[in-house]
Write an enzyme that holds these catalytic residues in place. Sequence first.
Site, mmCIF file in Angstrom:
data_model
loop_
_atom_site.group_PDB
_atom_site.id
_atom_site.type_symbol
_atom_site.label_atom_id
_atom_site.label_comp_id
_atom_site.label_asym_id
_atom_site.label_seq_id
_atom_site.Cartn_x
_atom_site.Cartn_y
_atom_site.Cartn_z
ATOM 1 N N THR A 185 43.576 32.440 44.184
ATOM 2 C CA THR A 185 44.972 32.688 43.836
ATOM 3 C C THR A 185 45.741 33.314 44.992
ATOM 4 O O THR A 185 46.954 33.119 45.105
ATOM 5 C CB THR A 185 45.046 33.604 42.594
ATOM 6 O OG1 THR A 185 44.212 33.066 41.583
ATOM 7 C CG2 THR A 185 46.452 33.693 42.060
ATOM 8 N N LYS A 245 44.326 39.852 39.477
ATOM 9 C CA LYS A 245 44.448 38.925 40.617
ATOM 10 C C LYS A 245 45.837 38.319 40.698
ATOM 11 O O LYS A 245 46.318 37.997 41.792
ATOM 12 C CB LYS A 245 43.358 37.849 40.567
ATOM 13 C CG LYS A 245 43.379 36.950 39.331
ATOM 14 C CD LYS A 245 44.161 35.675 39.522
ATOM 15 C CE LYS A 245 44.141 34.810 38.270
ATOM 16 N NZ LYS A 245 44.901 33.557 38.434
#
Length: 332
Positions: free
Chosen positions: A246, A189
Amino acid sequence: MSFDRIGVLGAGAWGTALAYSTQAAGRDVLIWSRETEVAEALSTGEGNPLFLPNVDLPAIPATSNLADFANVDAILAVVPAQFARSVFEQLNGLIPDDTPFALCAKGVEHGSLKLMADVLQETRPSAPVAVLSGPSFAIDVAKGLPTAVTLACEDQALGARWMESIGRPEFRPYWSNDIVGAEIGGAVKNVLAIACGAVEGLQLGKSAHAALISRGFAEMVRLGSAMGAQPETLAGLCGLGDLVLTCSSPQSRNMSFGKALGEGRSPADILAERKAVTEGVATAPGVVALAKRYDIEMPICEAVANILAGNITLREAMKALIERPFKAEYVL
């Protein structure tokens, strides 16, 4: 059955936030910082102006001497991935070999391509291992805002002990037995967040941003499945949940790095003005190397790695991605 004395290894923003939350959960906490000025500030109730500025915190016992961890019951390891092996080795002979660790940093070690649980196993083979990962900005945790994360370990009893030790109403850990899934979600991520930031910096629109998140998630699941992760884990907090957070906020160091790239700045210039580590930069080449090892396609992560290496410009990378052949949508 909780761990009463918990050491927090690393006093960056995330380590500081975890130390605060764990202390608020009623545990005796000791946090280790490489920077003596950070340890002194935390110990005297001045917070962490270097890595977590403008956040009021109570005094948190802190040290710059690893030997002070001799009496802790368990350790939250929050040192950046590329420094983890060295710090783990320095603890040998200072703490009992079977001291449990919960790994809170995300990444792939350069050269070895090891995940953090593998690094711990090689350096401290008797240490019970857990992984803490999920959608959690340090500043939110440090302010006591509601957060939920994955606590992954193979032994459910150990997981229950960790949850009892660090959990509280504002910080909710959920147990999983899938260590690999938790680690892959946390590592990939960060790389994808750089790509999402670049989309924002180039002003390519929210539709492109959403497409990149969903296709990036497909890359995460492909790599995770190849390495033995459970798809359910990657669809949960430490995979999709962390990816959405994120990739959707400039608070993310990785997304803000990508946004600066999209606005025309060089990687070196962006990193030069940062105190904290931008994990996606260090992780990108490792993720791509793992994809090649397992013979799977990860075109978005590969594009990020090539941009960072100077092999291709950002606009060339975006052009190559959108000109890929049409095909069926799939996850695996």
